[in-house]
Design a protein around this motif. Structure first.
Motif, PDB file in Angstrom:
ATOM      1  N   TRP A   1       8.906  13.433  -2.700  1.00  0.00           N
ATOM      2  CA  TRP A   1       8.061  12.902  -3.766  1.00  0.00           C
ATOM      3  C   TRP A   1       7.119  13.763  -4.243  1.00  0.00           C
ATOM      4  N   GLN A   2       7.021  13.918  -5.742  1.00  0.00           N
ATOM      5  CA  GLN A   2       5.749  14.355  -6.170  1.00  0.00           C
ATOM      6  C   GLN A   2       4.802  13.522  -6.955  1.00  0.00           C
ATOM      7  N   LYS A   3       3.850  13.683  -7.465  1.00  0.00           N
ATOM      8  CA  LYS A   3       2.917  12.580  -7.977  1.00  0.00           C
ATOM      9  C   LYS A   3       2.774  13.525  -9.349  1.00  0.00           C
ATOM     10  N   ASP A   4       2.921  12.562 -10.455  1.00  0.00           N
ATOM     11  CA  ASP A   4       2.747  13.060 -11.888  1.00  0.00           C
ATOM     12  C   ASP A   4       3.280  14.477 -12.130  1.00  0.00           C
ATOM     13  N   GLY A   5       4.586  14.761 -11.567  1.00  0.00           N
ATOM     14  CA  GLY A   5       5.119  16.190 -11.607  1.00  0.00           C
ATOM     15  C   GLY A   5       4.409  17.420 -10.860  1.00  0.00           C
ATOM     16  N   GLN A   6       3.612  16.932  -9.850  1.00  0.00           N
ATOM     17  CA  GLN A   6       2.930  18.002  -9.342  1.00  0.00           C
ATOM     18  C   GLN A   6       3.052  17.962  -7.649  1.00  0.00           C
ATOM     19  N   LYS A   7       3.125  18.903  -6.851  1.00  0.00           N
ATOM     20  CA  LYS A   7       3.475  18.772  -5.228  1.00  0.00           C
ATOM     21  C   LYS A   7       2.331  17.831  -5.029  1.00  0.00           C
ATOM     22  N   ILE A   8       2.500  16.976  -4.001  1.00  0.00           N
ATOM     23  CA  ILE A   8       1.447  15.949  -3.381  1.00  0.00           C
ATOM     24  C   ILE A   8       0.782  17.116  -2.246  1.00  0.00           C
ATOM     25  N   SER A   9      -0.576  17.021  -2.468  1.00  0.00           N
ATOM     26  CA  SER A   9      -1.316  17.963  -1.576  1.00  0.00           C
ATOM     27  C   SER A   9      -2.781  17.688  -1.633  1.00  0.00           C
ATOM     28  N   LYS A  10      -2.992  17.468  -0.197  1.00  0.00           N
ATOM     29  CA  LYS A  10      -4.620  16.954   0.152  1.00  0.00           C
ATOM     30  C   LYS A  10      -5.452  17.818  -0.503  1.00  0.00           C
ATOM     31  N   SER A  11      -5.116  19.191  -0.565  1.00  0.00           N
ATOM     32  CA  SER A  11      -6.184  19.997  -1.024  1.00  0.00           C
ATOM     33  C   SER A  11      -6.531  20.032  -2.466  1.00  0.00           C
ATOM     34  N   THR A  12      -5.537  19.736  -3.435  1.00  0.00           N
ATOM     35  CA  THR A  12      -5.711  19.500  -4.647  1.00  0.00           C
ATOM     36  C   THR A  12      -5.994  18.065  -5.065  1.00  0.00           C
ATOM     37  N   GLY A  13      -5.937  17.202  -4.014  1.00  0.00           N
ATOM     38  CA  GLY A  13      -6.412  15.815  -4.476  1.00  0.00           C
ATOM     39  C   GLY A  13      -5.063  15.132  -5.075  1.00  0.00           C
ATOM     40  N   ASN A  14      -4.013  15.637  -4.950  1.00  0.00           N
ATOM     41  CA  ASN A  14      -2.818  14.848  -6.054  1.00  0.00           C
ATOM     42  C   ASN A  14      -2.122  14.213  -4.631  1.00  0.00           C
ATOM     43  N   ILE A  15      -2.918  13.156  -4.468  1.00  0.00           N
ATOM     44  CA  ILE A  15      -2.201  12.414  -3.096  1.00  0.00           C
ATOM     45  C   ILE A  15      -2.024  10.711  -3.756  1.00  0.00           C
ATOM     46  N   ILE A  16      -0.984  10.368  -3.097  1.00  0.00           N
ATOM     47  CA  ILE A  16      -0.854   8.729  -2.938  1.00  0.00           C
ATOM     48  C   ILE A  16      -1.278   8.152  -1.609  1.00  0.00           C
ATOM     49  N   ASP A  17      -1.996   7.472  -1.567  1.00  0.00           N
ATOM     50  CA  ASP A  17      -2.457   6.758  -0.254  1.00  0.00           C
ATOM     51  C   ASP A  17      -1.669   5.477  -0.180  1.00  0.00           C
ATOM     52  N   PRO A  18      -0.472   5.363   0.523  1.00  0.00           N
ATOM     53  CA  PRO A  18       0.361   4.063   0.238  1.00  0.00           C
ATOM     54  C   PRO A  18      -0.213   2.945   0.906  1.00  0.00           C
ATOM     55  N   ILE A  19      -1.166   3.292   1.793  1.00  0.00           N
ATOM     56  CA  ILE A  19      -2.035   1.991   2.311  1.00  0.00           C
ATOM     57  C   ILE A  19      -2.836   1.373   1.473  1.00  0.00           C
ATOM     58  N   ALA A  20      -3.603   2.435   0.349  1.00  0.00           N
ATOM     59  CA  ALA A  20      -4.284   1.545  -0.560  1.00  0.00           C
ATOM     60  C   ALA A  20      -3.409   1.127  -1.560  1.00  0.00           C
ATOM     61  N   VAL A  21      -2.222   1.617  -1.628  1.00  0.00           N
ATOM     62  CA  VAL A  21      -1.450   0.797  -2.860  1.00  0.00           C
ATOM     63  C   VAL A  21      -0.968  -0.579  -2.455  1.00  0.00           C
ATOM     64  N   ILE A  22      -0.588  -0.357  -1.078  1.00  0.00           N
ATOM     65  CA  ILE A  22      -0.041  -1.622  -0.423  1.00  0.00           C
ATOM     66  C   ILE A  22      -1.373  -2.638  -0.615  1.00  0.00           C
ATOM     67  N   ALA A  23      -2.405  -2.276  -0.378  1.00  0.00           N
ATOM     68  CA  ALA A  23      -3.568  -3.399  -0.240  1.00  0.00           C
ATOM     69  C   ALA A  23      -3.950  -3.819  -1.785  1.00  0.00           C
ATOM     70  N   GLU A  24      -3.514  -3.017  -2.675  1.00  0.00           N
ATOM     71  CA  GLU A  24      -3.887  -3.444  -4.071  1.00  0.00           C
ATOM     72  C   GLU A  24      -2.715  -4.358  -4.651  1.00  0.00           C
ATOM     73  N   TRP A  25      -1.427  -3.851  -4.329  1.00  0.00           N
ATOM     74  CA  TRP A  25      -0.238  -4.372  -4.973  1.00  0.00           C
ATOM     75  C   TRP A  25       0.639  -5.461  -4.194  1.00  0.00           C
ATOM     76  N   GLY A  26       0.153  -5.086  -2.826  1.00  0.00           N
ATOM     77  CA  GLY A  26       1.030  -5.935  -2.096  1.00  0.00           C
ATOM     78  C   GLY A  26       2.444  -5.002  -1.364  1.00  0.00           C
ATOM     79  N   LEU A  27       2.796  -5.232  -0.336  1.00  0.00           N
ATOM     80  CA  LEU A  27       3.703  -4.405   0.424  1.00  0.00           C
ATOM     81  C   LEU A  27       5.067  -4.519  -0.194  1.00  0.00           C
ATOM     82  N   ASP A  28       5.646  -5.507  -0.489  1.00  0.00           N
ATOM     83  CA  ASP A  28       6.914  -5.681  -1.102  1.00  0.00           C
ATOM     84  C   ASP A  28       6.605  -4.856  -2.570  1.00  0.00           C
ATOM     85  N   ALA A  29       5.774  -4.826  -3.181  1.00  0.00           N
ATOM     86  CA  ALA A  29       5.749  -3.923  -4.536  1.00  0.00           C
ATOM     87  C   ALA A  29       5.809  -2.704  -4.292  1.00  0.00           C
ATOM     88  N   PHE A  30       5.420  -2.120  -3.174  1.00  0.00           N
ATOM     89  CA  PHE A  30       5.510  -0.754  -2.873  1.00  0.00           C
ATOM     90  C   PHE A  30       7.008  -0.504  -2.398  1.00  0.00           C
TER      91      PHE A  30
END
Ligand code: ME8
Length: 521
Positions: A305-334
């Motif tokens: 996976w990339q995010k917005d066409g860029q490599k996922i990287s902690k150092s550049t802050g281009n990340i998706i936190d799956p736990i936060a997404v699940i908290a906001e949208w629900g597990l099955d949506a994720f």
């Protein structure tokens, strides 16, 4: 007892943060595991943690903990992550567990006795800062090493090596004769290309204890530990041994495990990311061949996976936190977004807008609306009581269910979801075409309204069963609203006509509340 369908994931580095890539791989494995269960197989699904190595040792020291304590603490978070993702795993392996170490040591002992290893001196440049050996390729044009590596020292170190080259032609032949061993095909071709063009280098399998103690002691030389790949890959085999799988146990009688457990080995699927293909497609088969054990049936390789066409990287802050997404949208949506958006194989691109769009269009409006309309109208017009069976949509939907069944048995998850949405869309279209709210106003149309209502709730029942591997919670909620007590986890129950006349359904509850304004990130 018949052999179980045995599926594994890569085991994650304990010292990393659980991220989208980890979550994706585990969800895909879970959907496959549940699909096989729904198709009627007995399943064994394994995931876990890779805990040894220099980085873990250093991080533990920096926190003033023993490496074991450090890993134990992190493992709590990873086990919680598994729960957050709703995984149906049957075991969770940690490579620091005794059951795993015992198997690794037995394998090392056997391969050593049988002459697969040799000890040799390595002379080379070593970056202490990066804890890595450097090669000529790492030199800059002026012959120096990049300052990121400094200090760089010449190091002479003796280690044990696993002889690889002798197995190279055998492996090429094996992969050519077994076209489904590595999937998708382009990954298979990549491995064949590599094997045919390069001579395999022997694999260094040890580190001196003086430099790294957080590994598994080598049984034939106490000055060494084994770590990383020889340790990590064995997890797929040490767990079957620990459970008493007859095939795995018979290769290592010296462990004294009784062969009375479930039949697991060979694994049916090792699900892995593209970056660790070589270890699984080259080193692991050679290790197994040397061990005298059958090879896994398939390496199923997913993309990144990339995010917005860029490599996922902690150092550049281009990340998706799956736990936060699940908290906001629900597990099955994720779970829905990652399996619907990305086929197993190519790389994917996460966008928050894409996520919100699929949520609103496909989950809230498509599926959620269908269920809500169906259950609400049945309640309003017929007190929630299922009318006489009508087969109007039956044959057409049976075709789609057949497609879903076939696609699930081929691990075509994305296409299976598309086939399920053919049912969702057809049923929504049926509401528009038959206009039950108009029929309800005309007493002369009562029989027609019964037919329409039956077709709608029965469609919802089939959808729930087909969806269960992907969205288990949602499938259970649909069954609850339909007043069904059983679990929606058997595709054999997706036969038209399961809802019986006179059955009492329950109250409608929104499955996926609409979110008009996705939170800006
Ligand atoms: O490699 N998208 O662990 P790991 C999709 N311990 N998948 C991704 C990803 C991304 N952006 N980033 C990582 C290891 N992955 C070893 C494995 S197995 C015997 C030992 C995937 O924590 C990656 O491809 O770095 C791998 O399959 C898994 O996450 C664990 O990666």
């Amino acid at each position: 007892m018949s052999k179980r369908f045995y599926i594994t994931t890569a085991i994650d580095y304990v010292n990393g943060q659980p991220h989208l890539g980890h979550a994706y791989e585990k969800v895909v494995a879970d959907v496959i595991a549940r699909s096989r269960q729904s198709l009627g197989h007995e399943v064994f699904f394994l995931t876990g943690l890779d805990e040894h190595g220099q980085k873990v040792q250093q991080a533990a020291i920096a926190e003033g903990k023993t490496p074991q304590q450090y890993c134990d603490d992190l493992a709590v978070d990873w086990k919680r992550f598994v729960q957050t993702l709703g995984l149906s795993n049957n075991d969770f392996i940690r490579t620091s567990e005794q059951r795993h170490k015992a198997a690794v040591q037995a394998i090392l002992g056997k391969l050593h006795r049988e002459g697969h290893f040799y000890k040799a001196q390595y002379r080379g440049f070593y970056s202490t800062r990066q804890e890595t050996f450097l090669t000529e390729k790492d030199r800059r044009p002026d012959g120096t090493f990049d300052p990121i590596y400094e200090p760089v020292n010449e190091l002479i170190e003796e280690n044990y090596y696993f002889k690889m080259a002798a197995h190279q032609q055998w492996l090429i032949d094996y992969i050519e004769k077994n076209p489904t061993f590595i999937q998708p095909d382009y990954r298979r071709n990549e491995v064949l290309g590599f094997l045919k063009n390069e001579t395999l280098e022997d694999l260094c399998i040890t580190r001196p204890v003086a430099r790294l103690s957080w590994g598994i002691p080598v049984p034939f030389d106490e000055a060494y530990v084994t770590y990383v790949w020889f340790d990590a890959l064995v997890n797929y085999f040490s767990v079957p041994i620990a459970h008493g799988d007859p095939v795995a146990v018979s290769a290592f009688p010296e462990l004294g495990v009784r062969p009375i457990g479930p039949e697991l080995w060979p694994a049916d699927i090792h699900l892995i990311g593209k970056d660790i293909l070589k270890f699984h497609a080259v080193y692991w088969p050679i290790m197994l061949k040397a061990m005298g054990a059958p090879l896994p049936k398939q390496l199923l390789v997913h993309g990144w996976w990339q995010k917005d066409g860029q490599k996922i990287s902690k150092s550049t802050g281009n990340i998706i936190d799956p736990i936060a997404v699940i908290a906001e949208w629900g597990l099955d949506a994720f779970r829905y977004y990652v399996t619907r958006e990305l086929d197993i194989g190519p790389d994917g691109n996460w966008t928050d807008a894409g996520f919100a769009a699929r949520y609103n269009a496909e989950l809230a409006n498509g599926l959620g609306n269908l269920l809500n309309r169906s259950v609400s109208m049945l309640k309003r017009y017929r007190n929630g009581i299922v009318p006489k069976r009508s087969d109007e949509l039956g044959p057409e939907l049976a075709g789609y269910v057949g497609e879903v069944r076939q696609l699930l048995s081929e691990n075509e998850l994305q296409r299976a979801l598309q086939a399920i949405w053919k049912i969702v869309n057809r049923a929504n279209q049926y509401v528009d075409q038959t206009a039950p709210f108009k029929l309800a106003k005309d007493p002369a149309q009562a029989a027609r309204l019964d037919e329409v209502l039956y077709n709608l709730v029965e469609s919802c029942r089939l959808i729930a069963i087909c969806l269960w591997p992907f969205l288990p919670q949602t499938a259970e909620k649909i069954f609850a609203q339909l007043g069904l007590k059983e679990e929606p986890n058997r595709l054999s129950a997706a036969q038209w006509g399961g809802l019986k006349e006179g059955h009492q359904t329950s109250d409608p509850v929104a499955l996926f509340p609409r979110k008009d304004q996705p939170k800006a990130k």
